[in-house]
Design a protein around this motif. Structure first.
Motif, PDB file in Angstrom:
ATOM      1  N   CYS A  46      -7.531  -1.338  -2.060  1.00 11.66           N
ATOM      2  CA  CYS A  46      -8.027  -0.187  -0.455  1.00 11.66           C
ATOM      3  C   CYS A  46      -9.209   0.484  -1.663  1.00 11.66           C
ATOM      4  O   CYS A  46     -10.202   1.190  -0.778  1.00 11.66           O
ATOM      5  N   LEU A  61      -8.300  -2.183  -7.502  1.00 10.08           N
ATOM      6  CA  LEU A  61      -7.616  -1.963  -5.955  1.00 10.08           C
ATOM      7  C   LEU A  61      -8.065  -2.337  -4.851  1.00 10.08           C
ATOM      8  O   LEU A  61      -9.314  -2.069  -4.655  1.00 10.08           O
ATOM      9  N   CYS A  65       0.591   3.807  -1.336  1.00  7.54           N
ATOM     10  CA  CYS A  65       0.301   4.975  -1.287  1.00  7.54           C
ATOM     11  C   CYS A  65      -0.564   5.351   0.633  1.00  7.54           C
ATOM     12  O   CYS A  65      -1.439   6.214   0.601  1.00  7.54           O
ATOM     13  N   GLY A 125      -3.407   3.665   0.288  1.00  5.06           N
ATOM     14  CA  GLY A 125      -5.561   3.833   0.235  1.00  5.06           C
ATOM     15  C   GLY A 125      -5.536   4.443  -0.252  1.00  5.06           C
ATOM     16  O   GLY A 125      -7.076   4.440  -0.134  1.00  5.06           O
ATOM     17  N   THR A 157       0.890  -1.648   0.218  1.00  7.65           N
ATOM     18  CA  THR A 157      -0.266  -0.257  -0.297  1.00  7.65           C
ATOM     19  C   THR A 157       1.325   1.352  -0.087  1.00  7.65           C
ATOM     20  O   THR A 157       1.043   2.005   0.921  1.00  7.65           O
ATOM     21  N   ALA A 216      -5.976   5.505  -3.491  1.00  7.50           N
ATOM     22  CA  ALA A 216      -6.377   5.108  -4.581  1.00  7.50           C
ATOM     23  C   ALA A 216      -4.842   5.676  -5.564  1.00  7.50           C
ATOM     24  O   ALA A 216      -5.578   6.340  -6.915  1.00  7.50           O
ATOM     25  N   ALA A 217      -3.528   5.583  -5.543  1.00  3.79           N
ATOM     26  CA  ALA A 217      -3.192   6.948  -6.237  1.00  3.79           C
ATOM     27  C   ALA A 217      -1.969   6.118  -6.690  1.00  3.79           C
ATOM     28  O   ALA A 217      -0.798   6.674  -6.926  1.00  3.79           O
ATOM     29  N   CYS A 218      -1.213   4.449  -6.378  1.00  5.47           N
ATOM     30  CA  CYS A 218      -0.355   3.755  -6.763  1.00  5.47           C
ATOM     31  C   CYS A 218      -0.249   2.140  -7.539  1.00  5.47           C
ATOM     32  O   CYS A 218       0.734   1.973  -7.797  1.00  5.47           O
ATOM     33  N   ASN A 219      -1.590   2.227  -6.759  1.00  2.00           N
ATOM     34  CA  ASN A 219      -1.135   0.997  -7.580  1.00  2.00           C
ATOM     35  C   ASN A 219      -0.777  -0.508  -7.239  1.00  2.00           C
ATOM     36  O   ASN A 219      -1.125  -1.495  -7.810  1.00  2.00           O
ATOM     37  N   SER A 220      -0.240  -0.438  -6.044  1.00  2.00           N
ATOM     38  CA  SER A 220       0.771  -1.058  -5.600  1.00  2.00           C
ATOM     39  C   SER A 220       0.159  -2.719  -4.690  1.00  2.00           C
ATOM     40  O   SER A 220       0.568  -3.938  -3.988  1.00  2.00           O
ATOM     41  N   CYS A 221      -1.682  -1.823  -5.120  1.00  2.00           N
ATOM     42  CA  CYS A 221      -3.288  -2.796  -4.020  1.00  2.00           C
ATOM     43  C   CYS A 221      -2.810  -4.108  -5.125  1.00  2.00           C
ATOM     44  O   CYS A 221      -3.968  -4.577  -4.190  1.00  2.00           O
TER      45      CYS A 221
HETATM   46  S1  FES Z   1      -3.018   1.630  -1.983  1.00  2.00           S
HETATM   47 FE1  FES Z   1      -2.016   2.859  -3.222  1.00  2.00          FE
HETATM   48  S2  FES Z   1      -4.122   2.208  -4.832  1.00  2.00           S
HETATM   49 FE2  FES Z   1      -4.520   1.108  -3.289  1.00  2.00          FE
END
Ligand code: FES
Length: 89
Positions: A73, A71, A35, A37, A33, A39-44
């Motif tokens: 998050c 996503l 970012c 949570g 996560t 919705a800004a990083c895509n890692s989740c």
């Molecule tokens: S934690 Fe970054 S987009 Fe979901």
């Protein structure tokens, strides 16, 4: 209670309305996560193998390369679901 299966982990019980990230956090399943949570990083990002979640939120759209991506998050539990981690890069 809905059952959430994350491939590679034992099935866990979730509450309707929890995000997949909340479910993973609660049960000690590592979900990246970067970012926090928002919705800004895509890692989740996850791939949904079975079942359904809440409808795709507009904030998720730029990060979803496939129709079965979500996503973690943002997607919330509605019923039993099977997912696998599929982080974006
Ligand atoms: S934690 Fe970054 S987009 Fe979901």
């Amino acid at each position: 209670m809905p059952c959430v299966v994350v491939v590679g982990h034992a099935p866990v019980a979730a509450r309707v309305g929890q995000t997949l990230l909340e479910v993973c956090d609660e049960h000690g399943i590592l979900m990246e996560t970067a970012c926090g949570g928002f919705a800004a990083c895509n890692s989740c990002r996850v791939r949904v193998l079975e079942g359904e979640l809440t409808p795709v939120d507009e904030a998720e759209v730029p990060f979803l390369d496939r129709p079965d991506h979500r996503l973690g998050c943002q997607a919330r539990v509605t019923a039993d679901v099977v997912i696998e981690m599929d982080p974006g890069h």
